[in-house]
Structure formats: C-alpha cells, structure tokens
Motif scaffolding. Structure first.
Motif, PDB file in Angstrom:
ATOM      1  N   ASN A   1       0.843  -1.199   0.000  1.00 40.64           N
ATOM      2  CA  ASN A   1       0.000   0.000   0.000  1.00 40.64           C
ATOM      3  C   ASN A   1       0.873   1.243   0.000  1.00 40.64           C
ATOM      4  OD1 ASN A   1       1.009   0.096   2.520  1.00 40.64           O
ATOM      5  ND2 ASN A   1      -0.923  -0.327   3.588  1.00 40.64           N
ATOM      6  N   GLY A   2       0.261   2.347  -0.090  1.00 43.46           N
ATOM      7  CA  GLY A   2       1.010   3.602  -0.030  1.00 43.46           C
ATOM      8  C   GLY A   2       1.191   4.232  -1.382  1.00 43.46           C
ATOM      9  N   TRP A   3       0.468   5.337  -1.616  1.00 41.53           N
ATOM     10  CA  TRP A   3       0.637   6.029  -2.889  1.00 41.53           C
ATOM     11  C   TRP A   3       1.986   6.726  -2.953  1.00 41.53           C
ATOM     12  CZ3 TRP A   3       1.421  11.235  -2.764  1.00 41.53           C
ATOM     13  CH2 TRP A   3       1.128  11.875  -1.549  1.00 41.53           C
ATOM     14  N   ALA A   4       2.579   7.012  -1.750  1.00 41.16           N
ATOM     15  CA  ALA A   4       3.857   7.738  -1.736  1.00 41.16           C
ATOM     16  C   ALA A   4       4.908   6.976  -2.537  1.00 41.16           C
ATOM     17  CB  ALA A   4       4.325   7.941  -0.311  1.00 41.16           C
ATOM     18  N   THR A   5       4.972   5.667  -2.284  1.00 39.64           N
ATOM     19  CA  THR A   5       5.952   4.847  -3.002  1.00 39.64           C
ATOM     20  C   THR A   5       5.773   5.010  -4.506  1.00 39.64           C
ATOM     21  OG1 THR A   5       5.109   3.272  -1.406  1.00 39.64           O
ATOM     22  CG2 THR A   5       7.016   2.596  -2.714  1.00 39.64           C
ATOM     23  N   THR A   6       4.525   4.941  -4.931  1.00 41.91           N
ATOM     24  CA  THR A   6       4.246   5.037  -6.359  1.00 41.91           C
ATOM     25  C   THR A   6       4.703   6.379  -6.912  1.00 41.91           C
ATOM     26  OG1 THR A   6       2.231   3.908  -5.713  1.00 41.91           O
ATOM     27  CG2 THR A   6       2.416   4.574  -8.019  1.00 41.91           C
ATOM     28  N   VAL A   7       4.346   7.445  -6.195  1.00 40.44           N
ATOM     29  CA  VAL A   7       4.689   8.773  -6.703  1.00 40.44           C
ATOM     30  C   VAL A   7       6.208   8.945  -6.756  1.00 40.44           C
ATOM     31  CG1 VAL A   7       4.574  11.238  -6.185  1.00 40.44           C
ATOM     32  CG2 VAL A   7       2.534   9.826  -5.976  1.00 40.44           C
ATOM     33  N   ILE A   8       6.889   8.529  -5.681  1.00 42.00           N
ATOM     34  CA  ILE A   8       8.350   8.692  -5.647  1.00 42.00           C
ATOM     35  C   ILE A   8       8.995   7.927  -6.799  1.00 42.00           C
ATOM     36  CG2 ILE A   8      10.445   8.116  -4.333  1.00 42.00           C
ATOM     37  CD1 ILE A   8       8.714   8.630  -1.797  1.00 42.00           C
ATOM     38  N   LEU A   9       8.575   6.671  -6.948  1.00 40.05           N
ATOM     39  CA  LEU A   9       9.181   5.865  -8.014  1.00 40.05           C
ATOM     40  C   LEU A   9       8.888   6.466  -9.390  1.00 40.05           C
ATOM     41  CD1 LEU A   9       8.652   2.224  -6.755  1.00 40.05           C
ATOM     42  CD2 LEU A   9      10.767   3.529  -6.914  1.00 40.05           C
ATOM     43  N   LEU A  10       7.644   6.922  -9.544  1.00 45.29           N
ATOM     44  CA  LEU A  10       7.281   7.539 -10.833  1.00 45.29           C
ATOM     45  C   LEU A  10       8.188   8.726 -11.137  1.00 45.29           C
ATOM     46  CD1 LEU A  10       3.416   7.758 -11.281  1.00 45.29           C
ATOM     47  CD2 LEU A  10       5.131   7.155 -12.997  1.00 45.29           C
ATOM     48  N   CYS A  11       8.375   9.582 -10.125  1.00 43.65           N
ATOM     49  CA  CYS A  11       9.192  10.776 -10.339  1.00 43.65           C
ATOM     50  C   CYS A  11      10.627  10.387 -10.640  1.00 43.65           C
ATOM     51  CB  CYS A  11       9.166  11.680  -9.115  1.00 43.65           C
ATOM     52  SG  CYS A  11       7.608  12.528  -8.973  1.00 43.65           S
ATOM     53  N   ILE A  12      11.176   9.462  -9.852  1.00 46.14           N
ATOM     54  CA  ILE A  12      12.579   9.088 -10.055  1.00 46.14           C
ATOM     55  C   ILE A  12      12.774   8.507 -11.453  1.00 46.14           C
ATOM     56  CG2 ILE A  12      14.415   7.499  -9.351  1.00 46.14           C
ATOM     57  CD1 ILE A  12      13.460   7.821  -6.501  1.00 46.14           C
ATOM     58  N   PHE A  13      11.922   7.537 -11.798  1.00 48.63           N
ATOM     59  CA  PHE A  13      12.139   6.875 -13.079  1.00 48.63           C
ATOM     60  C   PHE A  13      11.771   7.783 -14.245  1.00 48.63           C
ATOM     61  CE2 PHE A  13      11.854   2.834 -10.494  1.00 48.63           C
ATOM     62  CZ  PHE A  13      13.226   2.708 -10.458  1.00 48.63           C
ATOM     63  N   GLY A  14      10.712   8.589 -14.053  1.00 48.12           N
ATOM     64  CA  GLY A  14      10.354   9.550 -15.101  1.00 48.12           C
ATOM     65  C   GLY A  14      11.508  10.510 -15.335  1.00 48.12           C
ATOM     66  N   GLY A  15      12.067  11.015 -14.247  1.00 46.86           N
ATOM     67  CA  GLY A  15      13.185  11.961 -14.344  1.00 46.86           C
ATOM     68  C   GLY A  15      14.376  11.322 -15.042  1.00 46.86           C
ATOM     69  N   LEU A  16      14.666  10.088 -14.628  1.00 46.14           N
ATOM     70  CA  LEU A  16      15.806   9.390 -15.224  1.00 46.14           C
ATOM     71  C   LEU A  16      15.619   9.225 -16.731  1.00 46.14           C
ATOM     72  CD1 LEU A  16      16.974   6.480 -12.925  1.00 46.14           C
ATOM     73  CD2 LEU A  16      18.375   8.178 -14.092  1.00 46.14           C
ATOM     74  N   GLN A  17      14.373   8.884 -17.106  1.00 43.95           N
ATOM     75  CA  GLN A  17      14.121   8.680 -18.547  1.00 43.95           C
ATOM     76  C   GLN A  17      14.341   9.963 -19.331  1.00 43.95           C
ATOM     77  OE1 GLN A  17      10.230   7.036 -18.895  1.00 43.95           O
ATOM     78  NE2 GLN A  17      10.891   5.032 -18.191  1.00 43.95           N
ATOM     79  N   ILE A  18      13.836  11.064 -18.782  1.00 42.87           N
ATOM     80  CA  ILE A  18      13.995  12.323 -19.506  1.00 42.87           C
ATOM     81  C   ILE A  18      15.470  12.716 -19.570  1.00 42.87           C
ATOM     82  CG2 ILE A  18      13.455  14.796 -19.443  1.00 42.87           C
ATOM     83  CD1 ILE A  18      10.720  13.957 -18.288  1.00 42.87           C
ATOM     84  N   PHE A  19      16.181  12.481 -18.474  1.00 45.48           N
ATOM     85  CA  PHE A  19      17.616  12.768 -18.442  1.00 45.48           C
ATOM     86  C   PHE A  19      18.345  11.963 -19.528  1.00 45.48           C
ATOM     87  CE2 PHE A  19      21.844  11.644 -16.728  1.00 45.48           C
ATOM     88  CZ  PHE A  19      22.406  12.906 -16.731  1.00 45.48           C
ATOM     89  N   CYS A  20      18.007  10.672 -19.589  1.00 51.59           N
ATOM     90  CA  CYS A  20      18.660   9.818 -20.579  1.00 51.59           C
ATOM     91  C   CYS A  20      18.317  10.264 -21.995  1.00 51.59           C
ATOM     92  CB  CYS A  20      18.250   8.366 -20.391  1.00 51.59           C
ATOM     93  SG  CYS A  20      18.863   7.707 -18.844  1.00 51.59           S
ATOM     94  N   LEU A  21      17.047  10.620 -22.193  1.00 56.94           N
ATOM     95  CA  LEU A  21      16.659  11.130 -23.515  1.00 56.94           C
ATOM     96  C   LEU A  21      17.468  12.373 -23.864  1.00 56.94           C
ATOM     97  CD1 LEU A  21      12.799  10.968 -23.918  1.00 56.94           C
ATOM     98  CD2 LEU A  21      14.554  10.038 -25.418  1.00 56.94           C
ATOM     99  N   GLY A  22      17.702  13.212 -22.849  1.00 53.17           N
ATOM    100  CA  GLY A  22      18.484  14.429 -23.058  1.00 53.17           C
ATOM    101  C   GLY A  22      19.885  14.088 -23.533  1.00 53.17           C
TER     102      GLY A  22
END
Ligand code: UDP
Ligand code: MG
Length: 317
Positions: free
Chosen positions: A270-291
């Motif tokens: 449970n816990g939406w926090a985990t989901t949000v944190i992971l989403l942000c981290i991985f989303g950020g990483l993807q955009i960084f890599c695309l950059g």
C-alpha cells in the motif's frame, strides 16, 4: 644544438586591454629563445581574433605592420575559443613551423614555460602538455566543475590529466595528423592526448588575469564540457542502456516479490507515496537519458551538415 621554428598561437576575443603588453612580452620571449639558440629567426606569433567587437583586430594589424613576427587572422564572428585554437593550429600548419605552442591572450599561463616545452620537444616529445600547478586563480564553482569534468572525461575513457589546459606544444607531425581528422567538432584536449605520439608534461604556474574579464561563464563552460564529452565518447550511451536494463530488472524482481507476498502471505503493498516517488525518479531518469541521447543526435546533426568549422574574414601573414 637543435633549433626549430616556433609558432605561438593566441586565440583572442575582446582582449584590447591585455593584448599590447602580452604581445610585447611574447616578442621578448621569442628574442630570448632565439638568442639562446633554441628557435629560428623566422619563429612567429599567430593570433586568431575570434570575432572581437573591440579594437583587438586593429591592435593586431598595427603590430603586424611594424613587426613581421606578428601574424594573424580574423573570424567573421565569434566561434568560441576551441574553434579559434583550431584555426590557429591549421593556420600555422599552412604558414609552416616545426612546432606550435598555444597560449591565452591574458598571459595567465607562465610564458617562461615555453622554454621547457621547446626543451622537451628537442628531447623527442611530439606533444608537450602544460599542467597547472594549482587552481588558486579560479573561483569556487570553476575549480570544482573543472575537477568534475576531468573526472567524468577519464571515466569516459579520455586520458586527460587533471588540470591539463590548452597550453601545449604540438609538433609538425601532430599537426599533419590533425589535418586528416575531418570532424567538424574536434575536442582538442582529448584528441592530442589520444594520438599516441610521444607526450611529456610540464608544470606551470597560473597568474591572475592581467586585465579584462574571463570570457567563460557557467553556461559556456557547460557547453564546452558537453561538446567535449559527446564528440569524444559514446560511453554515456552504453551506460544509459545498462542503467535501463538494471532498472527493468529491478522492476521485474519487485513485481515477482509482490506476487509472492500476495499469494503466500496475502500482503498487498500500500502507499501512494511509493508510487509517486518511483514515478518521479524513473520519469526523471528517462527524460535525463533522452536528453543525453539528444546531445548525441545534435552532434550527429552538426557533423552531417558538414558546414565549415569557421569562416575567416582577413589574414595577415
Ligand atoms: N577566447 C576566444 N573566444 C571566446 C572566448 C575566449 O578566443 O569565445 C580566448 C580568450 O581571448 C583567451 C582564451 O580564449 O585568450 C581564454 O579565455 P579566458 O582567459 O577568458 O578564459 P579563462 O582563463 O577564464 O578560462
Ligand atoms: Mg584567462
């Protein structure tokens, strides 16, 4: 004793405040080296005016009319210090020399080290790299970002010594080889270190800038570093692929673990926090890599167009 024709290359961008005293000083150094029998009488200074908007070019022309040892060229616009250096190297190769030393117009580098460069050259070195004794004259940010840059470049496989600068001697042989490299953006620090020619190092002191301001700021330095890295090594792309793979593997294992927890222990996460944190981290990483990939695409774009590296307006030889 060996004697060579030396060309001193100076990239200049709006250096009217320093240039006169720099040129007078370097002419003294040339005379001194000639008297010591280390260089030939036809040694000279070659200035590249990188599209200055002040009186830099008129200072160069004035010197040229009085002193045949001063030669130079002018760009139609500002192309940046690396292009100016490159034009200097190509220019002196055309005019002719046995070796060329590049130095900054503000003479922050100890000009007397040129004698040591020549000695190393006469001892058989094809490249002599200047290494700064310290970075006292640099501000906090520049000192640390420079360190980070050299570390990153070394991780990426470029064998650049820390505190290496564009103060270096290259032989005619190195200049001949350079001519065969056709790429639009040539990262000179990496290039000369990688050639495999006999290289030696000379330590030198850095002085504070004589007059005027540094032409580099955080943005231009970042650009220099990014161009350096992306023109030089594809290792970041491999690291990205590796990172992607590891992230995928991590996700898969977490997934398996979740299913096992649910089936055998009836625990659902449970816990939406985990989901949000992971989403942000991985989303950020993807955009960084695309950059990063974008940087390479940009580099390919520039190379493919094959535009001239720079355009000269005028030349005094
Ligand atoms: N320079 C250049 N084009 C530029 C910026 C700088 O030719 O767009 C020259 C500048 O005139 C100097 C050298 O590059 O001779 C090093 O610049 P600066 O002294 O400003 O850099 P710093 O010593 O602060 O790193
Ligand atoms: Mg400087």
């Amino acid at each position: 004793m060996k004697k060579s024709t030396l060309a001193i290359i100076i990239p200049c961008y709006n250096e009217e405040l320093c240039l006169t005293s720099t040129l007078n000083r370097l002419l003294e150094v040339l005379t001194m080296l000639e008297q010591k029998g280390k260089i030939n009488h036809d040694s000279y200074i070659y200035l590249v005016d990188d599209g200055s908007t002040d009186s830099t070019w008129s200072i160069i022309s004035d010197f040229h009319s009085k002193e045949p040892r001063i030669k130079g060229t002018r760009f139609v616009r500002n192309y940046g210090n690396q292009k100016a250096l490159l034009a200097g190297l190509e220019g002196v190769k055309q005019i002719g020399c046995d070796c060329a030393v590049s130095i900054d117009a503000d003479l922050q580098q100890d000009e007397l080290a040129i004698e040591k460069f020549i000695d190393e050259f006469h001892n058989g070195a094809e490249i002599v790299s200047g290494i700064r004794n310290d970075r006292k004259t640099d501000g906090f940010i520049k000192k640390h970002t420079a360190f980070l840059f050299y570390k990153t470049m070394n991780i990426l496989g470029a064998k650049i010594p820390v505190n290496h600068s564009d103060y270096r001697l290259v032989s005619k042989k190195a200049l001949d080889i350079m001519e065969e490299f056709d790429e639009r953006y040539l990262f000179l620090r990496g290039f000369f270190n990688e050639l495999g020619l006999r290289t030696s190092y000379v330590k030198f002191d850095v002085k504070p800038r004589k007059a005027g301001n540094s032409k580099f700021n955080f943005i231009t330095l970042t650009k220099l570093a990014l161009d350096g890295i992306t023109s030089y090594s594809v290792r970041p792309l491999r690291l990205i692929a590796m990172l992607g793979f590891l992230m995928g593997l991590f996700g898969f294992l977490v997934g398996v673990e979740t299913v096992i927890e649910k089936i055998y222990f009836n625990n659902s996460p449970n816990g939406w926090a985990t989901t949000v944190i992971l989403l942000c981290i991985f989303g950020g990483l993807q955009i960084f890599c695309l950059g990063i990939i974008g940087e390479y695409v940009g580099q390919v774009f520039r190379e493919v167009k094959g535009r001239p590296r720079y355009i000269k307006d005028d030349e005094l030889i």
